[in-house]
Every structure is written in C-alpha cells, then in structure tokens.
Write a protein that holds these residues in place. Structure first.
Motif, short mmCIF file in Angstrom:
data_model
loop_
_atom_site.label_atom_id
_atom_site.label_comp_id
_atom_site.label_asym_id
_atom_site.label_seq_id
_atom_site.Cartn_x
_atom_site.Cartn_y
_atom_site.Cartn_z
N VAL A 182 0.85 -1.19 0.00
CA VAL A 182 0.00 0.00 0.00
C VAL A 182 0.89 1.24 0.00
N SER A 183 0.29 2.36 -0.34
CA SER A 183 1.00 3.63 -0.24
C SER A 183 1.16 4.01 1.23
N PRO A 184 2.30 4.54 1.64
CA PRO A 184 2.49 4.94 3.04
C PRO A 184 1.44 5.94 3.51
N LYS A 185 0.97 6.80 2.60
CA LYS A 185 0.00 7.81 3.02
C LYS A 185 -1.39 7.23 3.26
N PHE A 186 -1.64 6.00 2.77
CA PHE A 186 -2.95 5.35 2.98
C PHE A 186 -2.83 4.12 3.87
N LYS A 187 -1.70 3.97 4.55
CA LYS A 187 -1.40 2.73 5.26
C LYS A 187 -2.40 2.42 6.37
N ASP A 188 -2.95 3.46 7.00
CA ASP A 188 -3.85 3.24 8.13
C ASP A 188 -5.31 3.07 7.71
N GLN A 189 -5.59 3.15 6.42
CA GLN A 189 -6.97 3.03 5.95
C GLN A 189 -7.32 1.57 5.68
N GLN A 190 -8.61 1.28 5.81
CA GLN A 190 -9.08 -0.07 5.53
C GLN A 190 -8.98 -0.36 4.03
N ILE A 191 -8.49 -1.56 3.70
CA ILE A 191 -8.36 -1.94 2.29
C ILE A 191 -9.69 -2.48 1.79
N THR A 192 -10.20 -1.86 0.73
CA THR A 192 -11.47 -2.29 0.14
C THR A 192 -11.29 -2.91 -1.23
N ARG A 193 -10.13 -2.71 -1.84
CA ARG A 193 -9.88 -3.30 -3.16
C ARG A 193 -8.39 -3.61 -3.32
N ILE A 194 -8.11 -4.65 -4.10
CA ILE A 194 -6.74 -5.05 -4.38
C ILE A 194 -6.58 -5.13 -5.90
N TYR A 195 -5.54 -4.47 -6.40
CA TYR A 195 -5.23 -4.51 -7.83
C TYR A 195 -4.09 -5.50 -8.09
N SER A 196 -4.18 -6.21 -9.21
CA SER A 196 -3.05 -7.04 -9.65
C SER A 196 -3.35 -7.62 -11.02
N HIS A 197 -2.34 -8.26 -11.59
CA HIS A 197 -2.50 -8.99 -12.84
C HIS A 197 -3.24 -10.29 -12.55
N GLN A 198 -3.96 -10.80 -13.54
CA GLN A 198 -4.77 -11.99 -13.31
C GLN A 198 -3.93 -13.21 -12.91
N GLN A 199 -2.70 -13.33 -13.47
CA GLN A 199 -1.86 -14.46 -13.10
C GLN A 199 -1.37 -14.35 -11.66
N SER A 200 -1.13 -13.13 -11.21
CA SER A 200 -0.70 -12.95 -9.82
C SER A 200 -1.82 -13.29 -8.85
N PHE A 201 -3.04 -12.90 -9.19
CA PHE A 201 -4.17 -13.31 -8.36
C PHE A 201 -4.26 -14.84 -8.28
N ALA A 202 -4.05 -15.50 -9.41
CA ALA A 202 -4.12 -16.96 -9.43
C ALA A 202 -3.01 -17.58 -8.59
N GLN A 203 -1.82 -16.97 -8.63
CA GLN A 203 -0.68 -17.51 -7.89
C GLN A 203 -0.75 -17.24 -6.39
N CYS A 204 -1.65 -16.33 -5.98
CA CYS A 204 -1.80 -15.98 -4.55
C CYS A 204 -3.21 -16.31 -4.05
N ARG A 205 -3.94 -17.13 -4.75
CA ARG A 205 -5.36 -17.35 -4.45
C ARG A 205 -5.57 -17.85 -3.02
N GLN A 206 -4.82 -18.85 -2.61
CA GLN A 206 -5.03 -19.42 -1.27
C GLN A 206 -4.75 -18.40 -0.18
N TRP A 207 -3.67 -17.64 -0.34
CA TRP A 207 -3.33 -16.64 0.68
C TRP A 207 -4.42 -15.59 0.76
N LEU A 208 -4.90 -15.13 -0.37
CA LEU A 208 -5.95 -14.11 -0.38
C LEU A 208 -7.24 -14.63 0.24
N ASP A 209 -7.60 -15.87 -0.07
CA ASP A 209 -8.82 -16.45 0.50
C ASP A 209 -8.72 -16.56 2.02
N SER A 210 -7.50 -16.77 2.52
CA SER A 210 -7.32 -16.93 3.97
C SER A 210 -7.19 -15.60 4.69
N HIS A 211 -6.52 -14.62 4.06
CA HIS A 211 -6.18 -13.38 4.76
C HIS A 211 -6.95 -12.15 4.30
#
Length: 365
Positions: A182-211
């Motif tokens: 995240v950007s340091p200036k928004f670090k304390d805000q609640q995360i409502t959306r995550i951007y990434s490439h579709q392959q990166s989402f696929a490679q991190c699917r389990q971690w994202l589902d858990s966390h």
C-alpha cells in the motif's frame, strides 16, 4: 592502539590495496573488450556487427561458477561478473532491450538479470509490440514471458512465433515473489480493493482467500500498473514485486504471499540472429503435422530413438485451416548437433511445416 584497532587498520589497508588491484583489472578487461569490438568492426566494414554473444557469455558465467573459490556463493560471483560484462559491452554502444512493460514488471527484472544494468530497457505495452520492436531493429533484443511454474504457458508468446521471423537467443528463469503493498499515506486506511494482474491473483489465491477474503480483486494489465493505481487511491492495495514497490514508493503489508514458494517464471530472449553452440544448450521448434492417426507418435518417436530429451511440448490452435496441429517443442542440445540434425531432417520429411525457432544456452543465472 589496542590489538583490535591495530588489526582492523591492517585489514582496511589490505582492502584498499585489493580495491586498487580490482579496479585496474576491471579497466584492463574493459580495454580488452573495446579492442574486440574494434577488431570486429574492422573485419566487417559497413555491416551490422553483433557485439553481444550469448554463447560466449554463458560459457564465461559457467566457468566463473565452476571455478569460484568462495567465500562468496557461486551464484553471487557470477552476478558480479554479469554486471562487469554488461558495463564493458556498453562502452561501444548500450544495447536497447525491449520488454513487456510498464516499468517495474517482472519482465524488466528478468531483462536486467540476464543483460545487466548497463543496457537501456524499453517498456512495451504488449508482447506483440516487443516482437515488432526487435523485428524493426529499434531494439537489439526483446524479453517476453513464456511459462510459469504454477500457471503454465503464456500462449500469446507461443502464438507470436508462428508468424515472427525472430529467433530465440536465450532464456532466464526468475523466482517470482509477490507482496501485498500500500501507499504509506494510505497505510492506516481499511483496504477495500486489491489490484493485480490476473496471473498474480491466481498464484496468490489461497493466501488471499485466507487473509483477505471478501476484499474486491480488480484485474489490471500488469503488477506495475497495480502498484501505480494503489499508490494514488485511498483504500487500495496491490500485489506486485520488489521493483514495483521501489518504483512507486510502496510499503509492504505482507511479503512473499505466493501460494507456492518455488513459484518461477521462465522468460525468452528474442533476437534476429542465430546463436552458436555453447556446450549446454536447448532448442525450440514449431511443428505442424498432418491430421492422421499416429501423428503425435510419428513426431516424438525419433527423439526417443536417438536419446534426445524433450523438456516441453505444447499444442496450439492452428492460425489457418491448413494446419491440423501445431506443436511447440523444447529439447536439450543444439540444432547443429549431429543427432538433432538427423531427427529434424526426419521430422521435416513428414511434417506439413517445421519452423526452427532457435538454439540457445540453458540459463546460467
């Protein structure tokens, strides 16, 4: 002066002396590289001279790794020499390397790993644009992703070889580590959306589902673009790599969130000339066979008979109705090896078309 201070003073003087020797040796090596360039230009007046020799550099880096006395690891020693060679090569004219952009992508990291940091890296918006940049001569070489250990082949890259005259000149493998940032200036805000490439989402699917279950996942064209957007938008995070984090000044909320710790992407180096044998090589071909029973067996049997190891085989849809099957094949060895020439001649007699994409050194770093 205490014994400790005296000994440290001696060691620092020794380091200073060694630094002077290293500097003189690097300068001598650079001068020798310049003379090589002058000899090549004198022998080929008015012609395009290729100063970069993939097979020669692979041989040098292999020798460095084999003869490294320590205590630095062999891989680290080879990286140091990679940068020395990159700087020496750039004395005549820095190479322009096209890569799948924008700045901060894993493809750029692969380009710098393979060519060193003394090249001029040129980001391109799409894989086909990388091919065109090299075909036109605007870039000396290009770097494109071809396969990921988790998600498989990058089909767009394979399809480009069907129509492109370019050759494969090398390969580089890059361990892919994804970070939630995240950007340091928004670090304390609640995360409502995550951007990434579709392959990166696929490679991190389990971690994202858990966390980060329930957080909106928005696909963008690259991880660098994801970091750029998250740097500007409150409540946004990105999944990207180290280069993107540094480029956009992001803070890491979680490191190495990929589901598989061995997550690796293989990239190909594309260029306009063929590469001579280095001693440890790989070759790639495209083959279209007639649509008949036993076509695949007929294609693969000669490799088995001659003891040539296949490292990859993929099937792609035909770009025209005349090709029933198009096979992309990687095999160990150089196409000019006697056994490889025999096998390819046999395949050429039976295939609708055989396209030699190139032989190139197996990745050293």
């Amino acid at each position: 002066m205490t014994d400790e201070k005296a000994r440290l003073s001696e060691l620092r003087e020794e380091i200073d002396s060694l630094d002077q020797q290293i500097m003189k040796l690097i300068s001598a090596r650079a001068a020798c590289a310049q003379e090589v360039a002058h000899v090549k230009m004198a022998a080929n007046p008015g012609q395009d001279v290729f100063f970069y020799r993939p097979e020669r550099e692979a041989q040098v880096l292999r020798r460095i790794k084999e003869e490294n006395p320590g205590p630095l690891p062999a891989e680290e020693m080879a990286r140091l020499f990679r940068e020395i060679m990159s700087a020496c090569l750039a004395l005549e004219k820095p190479m322009h390397i096209a890569f799948l952009g924008p700045l901060g992508t894993f493809t750029q990291a692969a380009a710098l790993k393979h060519f060193g940091h003394s090249v001029i890296s040129v980001p391109m918006p799409a894989i086909d644009e990388v091919f065109r940049e090299v075909e036109s001569g605007s870039a000396h070489y290009g770097v494109v992703p071809v396969e990921n250990s988790t998600e498989g082949m990058v089909n767009h890259t394979l399809d480009m070889f069907m129509s492109s005259p370019l050759k494969i000149c090398g390969e580089v493998q890059l361990r892919i580590h994804h970070h939630l940032m995240v950007s340091p200036k928004f670090k304390d805000q609640q995360i409502t959306r995550i951007y990434s490439h579709q392959q990166s989402f696929a490679q991190c699917r389990q971690w994202l589902d858990s966390h980060r279950a329930g957080v909106e996942r928005i696909t963008v064209s690259s991880n660098a673009e994801a970091a750029r957007r998250a740097a500007e938008e409150p409540g946004s995070a990105a999944i990207a790599g180290d280069m993107a984090a540094e480029l956009y000044g992001m803070d890491l909320l979680a490191s190495r969130i990929e589901d598989r710790p061995d997550n690796t992407t293989r990239f190909l180096i594309i260029g306009r000339e063929e590469v001579e044998a280095s001693g440890q090589d790989k070759s790639s071909i495209l083959v279209s066979m007639r649509n008949k029973p036993g076509a695949l067996y007929q294609l693969l049997e000669p490799f088995h008979r001659e003891g040539i190891s296949l490292t990859r085989i993929e099937t792609r849809p035909s770009p025209s109705g005349t090709w029933a099957y198009v096979f992309y094949i990687d095999f160990e060895g150089h196409m000019e090896d006697a056994l490889a020439r025999k096998v390819l001649a046999e395949i050429d007699d039976e295939a609708v078309e055989l396209k030699r994409l190139g032989s190139y050194p197996i990745g050293v770093l």
